[in-house]
Design a protein around this motif. Structure first.
Motif, PDB file in Angstrom:
ATOM      1  N   LEU A  27     -28.490 -17.131  26.934  1.00  0.00           N
ATOM      2  CA  LEU A  27     -26.785 -17.633  26.811  1.00  0.00           C
ATOM      3  C   LEU A  27     -26.844 -19.334  26.520  1.00  0.00           C
ATOM      4  O   LEU A  27     -27.583 -19.828  27.279  1.00  0.00           O
ATOM      5  CB  LEU A  27     -25.896 -17.521  28.014  1.00  0.00           C
ATOM      6  CG  LEU A  27     -25.651 -16.002  28.781  1.00  0.00           C
ATOM      7  CD1 LEU A  27     -24.819 -16.070  29.835  1.00  0.00           C
ATOM      8  CD2 LEU A  27     -25.265 -15.111  27.532  1.00  0.00           C
ATOM      9  N   ASP A  28     -26.155 -19.495  25.549  1.00  0.00           N
ATOM     10  CA  ASP A  28     -26.044 -21.109  25.132  1.00  0.00           C
ATOM     11  C   ASP A  28     -24.583 -21.458  24.726  1.00  0.00           C
ATOM     12  O   ASP A  28     -24.107 -20.862  24.044  1.00  0.00           O
ATOM     13  CB  ASP A  28     -26.748 -21.278  24.046  1.00  0.00           C
ATOM     14  CG  ASP A  28     -27.347 -22.843  24.018  1.00  0.00           C
ATOM     15  OD1 ASP A  28     -26.623 -23.709  23.840  1.00  0.00           O
ATOM     16  OD2 ASP A  28     -28.637 -23.134  24.184  1.00  0.00           O
ATOM     17  N   CYS A  73     -30.039 -21.641  17.917  1.00  0.00           N
ATOM     18  CA  CYS A  73     -30.246 -20.357  19.160  1.00  0.00           C
ATOM     19  C   CYS A  73     -29.707 -19.212  18.534  1.00  0.00           C
ATOM     20  O   CYS A  73     -30.440 -18.287  18.952  1.00  0.00           O
ATOM     21  CB  CYS A  73     -29.494 -21.015  20.406  1.00  0.00           C
ATOM     22  SG  CYS A  73     -30.228 -22.532  21.249  1.00  0.00           S
ATOM     23  N   LEU A  74     -28.876 -19.396  17.726  1.00  0.00           N
ATOM     24  CA  LEU A  74     -28.378 -18.142  16.861  1.00  0.00           C
ATOM     25  C   LEU A  74     -29.628 -17.424  16.111  1.00  0.00           C
ATOM     26  O   LEU A  74     -29.508 -16.100  16.071  1.00  0.00           O
ATOM     27  CB  LEU A  74     -27.183 -18.475  15.912  1.00  0.00           C
ATOM     28  CG  LEU A  74     -25.677 -18.486  16.367  1.00  0.00           C
ATOM     29  CD1 LEU A  74     -24.750 -18.767  15.567  1.00  0.00           C
ATOM     30  CD2 LEU A  74     -25.446 -17.192  17.187  1.00  0.00           C
ATOM     31  N   LYS A  75     -30.192 -18.254  15.481  1.00  0.00           N
ATOM     32  CA  LYS A  75     -31.447 -17.718  14.599  1.00  0.00           C
ATOM     33  C   LYS A  75     -32.427 -17.011  15.709  1.00  0.00           C
ATOM     34  O   LYS A  75     -33.083 -16.152  15.022  1.00  0.00           O
ATOM     35  CB  LYS A  75     -32.046 -18.924  13.958  1.00  0.00           C
ATOM     36  CG  LYS A  75     -31.503 -19.198  12.563  1.00  0.00           C
ATOM     37  CD  LYS A  75     -32.302 -20.042  11.923  1.00  0.00           C
ATOM     38  CE  LYS A  75     -31.265 -20.560  10.787  1.00  0.00           C
ATOM     39  NZ  LYS A  75     -31.782 -21.947  10.243  1.00  0.00           N
ATOM     40  N   GLN A  76     -32.467 -17.338  16.673  1.00  0.00           N
ATOM     41  CA  GLN A  76     -33.330 -16.857  17.737  1.00  0.00           C
ATOM     42  C   GLN A  76     -32.533 -15.779  18.595  1.00  0.00           C
ATOM     43  O   GLN A  76     -33.002 -15.133  19.422  1.00  0.00           O
ATOM     44  CB  GLN A  76     -34.089 -17.679  19.017  1.00  0.00           C
ATOM     45  CG  GLN A  76     -35.043 -18.685  18.201  1.00  0.00           C
ATOM     46  CD  GLN A  76     -36.078 -17.998  17.749  1.00  0.00           C
ATOM     47  OE1 GLN A  76     -36.641 -17.176  18.093  1.00  0.00           O
ATOM     48  NE2 GLN A  76     -36.521 -18.699  16.332  1.00  0.00           N
ATOM     49  N   GLN A  77     -31.670 -15.300  18.217  1.00  0.00           N
ATOM     50  CA  GLN A  77     -30.541 -14.138  18.639  1.00  0.00           C
ATOM     51  C   GLN A  77     -30.114 -14.394  19.985  1.00  0.00           C
ATOM     52  O   GLN A  77     -29.986 -13.648  21.072  1.00  0.00           O
ATOM     53  CB  GLN A  77     -31.318 -12.927  18.723  1.00  0.00           C
ATOM     54  CG  GLN A  77     -32.102 -12.310  17.318  1.00  0.00           C
ATOM     55  CD  GLN A  77     -33.306 -11.510  17.486  1.00  0.00           C
ATOM     56  OE1 GLN A  77     -33.173 -10.567  18.173  1.00  0.00           O
ATOM     57  NE2 GLN A  77     -34.201 -11.634  16.716  1.00  0.00           N
ATOM     58  N   GLY A  78     -29.997 -15.722  20.105  1.00  0.00           N
ATOM     59  CA  GLY A  78     -29.064 -16.060  21.716  1.00  0.00           C
ATOM     60  C   GLY A  78     -27.877 -15.735  21.433  1.00  0.00           C
ATOM     61  O   GLY A  78     -27.178 -15.763  20.481  1.00  0.00           O
ATOM     62  N   CYS A 100     -24.463 -17.235  21.433  1.00  0.00           N
ATOM     63  CA  CYS A 100     -23.996 -18.816  21.483  1.00  0.00           C
ATOM     64  C   CYS A 100     -22.374 -18.711  21.420  1.00  0.00           C
ATOM     65  O   CYS A 100     -22.005 -17.945  20.548  1.00  0.00           O
ATOM     66  CB  CYS A 100     -24.661 -19.418  20.451  1.00  0.00           C
ATOM     67  SG  CYS A 100     -26.709 -19.103  20.494  1.00  0.00           S
ATOM     68  N   PHE A 101     -21.876 -19.677  22.228  1.00  0.00           N
ATOM     69  CA  PHE A 101     -20.496 -19.812  22.217  1.00  0.00           C
ATOM     70  C   PHE A 101     -19.791 -21.010  22.507  1.00  0.00           C
ATOM     71  O   PHE A 101     -20.784 -21.882  22.959  1.00  0.00           O
ATOM     72  CB  PHE A 101     -19.800 -18.551  22.932  1.00  0.00           C
ATOM     73  CG  PHE A 101     -20.146 -18.406  24.471  1.00  0.00           C
ATOM     74  CD1 PHE A 101     -19.560 -19.122  25.286  1.00  0.00           C
ATOM     75  CD2 PHE A 101     -21.289 -17.793  24.643  1.00  0.00           C
ATOM     76  CE1 PHE A 101     -19.958 -19.000  26.681  1.00  0.00           C
ATOM     77  CE2 PHE A 101     -21.973 -17.735  26.078  1.00  0.00           C
ATOM     78  CZ  PHE A 101     -21.181 -18.439  26.944  1.00  0.00           C
ATOM     79  N   THR A 102     -18.593 -21.273  22.184  1.00  0.00           N
ATOM     80  CA  THR A 102     -18.153 -22.707  23.098  1.00  0.00           C
ATOM     81  C   THR A 102     -16.851 -22.142  23.961  1.00  0.00           C
ATOM     82  O   THR A 102     -16.428 -20.921  23.595  1.00  0.00           O
ATOM     83  CB  THR A 102     -17.449 -23.252  21.798  1.00  0.00           C
ATOM     84  OG1 THR A 102     -16.349 -22.739  21.316  1.00  0.00           O
ATOM     85  CG2 THR A 102     -18.382 -23.889  20.743  1.00  0.00           C
ATOM     86  N   ILE A 103     -16.755 -22.827  24.901  1.00  0.00           N
ATOM     87  CA  ILE A 103     -15.597 -22.582  25.689  1.00  0.00           C
ATOM     88  C   ILE A 103     -14.450 -23.747  25.438  1.00  0.00           C
ATOM     89  O   ILE A 103     -14.859 -24.988  25.749  1.00  0.00           O
ATOM     90  CB  ILE A 103     -15.802 -22.566  27.159  1.00  0.00           C
ATOM     91  CG1 ILE A 103     -16.824 -21.625  27.480  1.00  0.00           C
ATOM     92  CG2 ILE A 103     -14.749 -22.332  28.053  1.00  0.00           C
ATOM     93  CD1 ILE A 103     -17.237 -21.013  29.048  1.00  0.00           C
TER      94      ILE A 103
END
Lengths: 213, 213
Positions: free
Chosen positions: A103-104, A132-137, A139-142
Motif C-alpha cells: 500500500l502507498d 509504485c503503480l508500475k510495480q503493482q502497488g 496506490c491511492f490518496t485520502i
C-alpha cells in the motif's frame, strides 16, 4: 526552497490554526471526529495503530527527512541536534503491507467545500505514486473535506491524470465523489480506509490482475 | 537512551572510522567494492537508485525519525532546526514494492570474520519484521561481512528465530551461509539483492503461497 515539509506542518502549527472547537452540543450518535480537534493525519495515525495492534495491516507514516548539520553529545545525556534543515521528500507519507499487498498513499485535507486544489500534491508525490503503480502497488490518496467532515479514498491513477492536465488547478467535489470510495469516520478505527482498499483488491481480481488503480 | 539511531551513524562517522583504503593494487576484474570506501548502506542506496531508474523496483531508505523541539524561521531564508533529538525507530530501514510484492528489510555489517553478533538487530526491528511476515511481506536481512567482502540475504524468519533464542548472542558465518543466498557485488547494481528476492518469490510459489520466509 523548502521552508517546511509537506504534510508535516502539524507539529509546528500555531494554536490559532487548530480546528475550531465545536460550538453546539452534538448527540452521541452524531459524534463528529474532525470536530474533536483531530487532523486527517492524526486520524490516519490512530487508524494505523489500531490496524497494527489487531494484526490487520502494517502501515507507518514515514519520518520527515532532515539534513543534520551539527550534533552535540553532552556528557551523560542524549545527543542534541543543534543545526538541521528540512529536506525535500522523495516519496509519499505512508506505505505498508496488507494481506500481501503493498500500500502507498498520500493524505491531504482542505477547508474548501466545493473543490480540492491540486497544488496540495507535489510533483515528487505524483511521480512516486506512478512508480509504485508500475510495480503493482495499491496506490491511492485520502482526501479530507474537513468543513464537510467527508473523507474520500481515491485511486492514484485518477489524481495522477488530473494532476498532469494542463489548466486544471483543482478537482470538484463531484469529480472526487465519482472517482472515490467515501469512508465514514468511526470509533475504531477512526478512519477505516482499508474498507476502500478491500474494494480495490476485489476490483483488481475481477480484472484478472490487470492494473486498474 | 538513544544516542544515535541505528544504521544511520554513517553521517556522523569520524574519518578515522572510514573503511581503510586498499593497500595493494587490485586487478580490474577483482574490483572489491567494499574496498572503495562504500558502506553497506551506500551500496544498498546505490542499488535502489539503479532499480528505481530502470523501473525494476521502488525501494527507499526511511528517514531517521527526529523529534523537533525548536525551529527558527529567518527572513528570506529557509527554516533552521535549532533543537531536535533522535527518536527510537519503530520499523526497519528499508521497504518498498517489487512486482507487486511488499519488501521489508534491515541491513547490517560487521568487521567480524566468523560470527555475526545478534545485538546488531534491535527488538523493534525484529518485531516489525514479524508483523510484516504476518501480512505476507517478503522480509529479510542483508548481512555484510565487510572484512571478507561477503554479503548475504537471509530470510527474516531465520534471524527472528535465532534472535529470540536464549543464550545465543551471535550466529556463525556457517549458519548464515546455510540460511542465506549470497550476493556477489557488481557494478550496476552494486549489490543485486533482488536476485535473492526472486528466489524467495519462486520458493513461495512452489509452496503454494504458504509462508516460508
Amino acid at each position: 526552497m523548502v521552508k517546511y515539509p509537506s504534510g508535516s506542518s502539524a507539529a509546528f502549527r500555531k494554536s490559532s490554526d487548530k480546528p475550531k472547537k465545536r460550538k453546539k452540543y452534538v448527540h452521541k450518535d452524531d459524534i463528529n471526529f474532525s470536530d474533536r480537534g483531530m487532523t486527517l493525519e492524526q486520524m490516519i495515525n490512530e487508524s494505523n495503530k489500531y490496524y497494527l495492534t489487531k494484526e490487520i495491516a502494517v502501515v507507518h507514516k514515514k519520518p520527515t527527512p532532515i539534513q543534520i548539520v551539527k550534533v552535540d553529545y553532552p556528557k551523560r545525556s542524549r545527543a542534541v541536534i543543534k543545526e538541521a534543515y528540512f529536506r525535500q521528500e522523495s516519496t509519499t507519507d505512508y506505505n505498508g503491507v496488507y494481506k500481501g499487498y503493498y500500500l502507498d498513499f498520500e493524505a491531504k485535507e482542505t477547508k474548501n467545500k466545493t473543490n480540492f486544489p491540486l497544488k496540495n500534491f507535489h510533483e515528487h508525490q505524483i511521480i512516486h505514486l506512478e512508480q509504485c503503480l508500475k510495480q503493482q502497488g495499491i496506490c491511492f490518496t485520502i482526501i479530507g473535506f474537513t468543513a464537510l467532515n467527508r473523507y474520500f479514498v481515491t485511486p492514484a491513477s485518477a489524481i495522477i491524470k488530473a494532476w498532469w492536465e494542463k489548466d486544471k488547478s483543482s478537482v470538484t467535489i463531484e469529480e472526487v465523489e465519482e472517482w472515490s470510495i467515501e469512508i465514514n469516520c468511526g470509533f475504531q478505527p477512526t478512519l477505516p480506509y482499508l474498507e476502500a482498499v478491500d474494494q480495490f483488491i476485489a476490483d483488481r481480481k475481477l480484472n484478472n490482475g490487470k492494473q486498474k488503480l
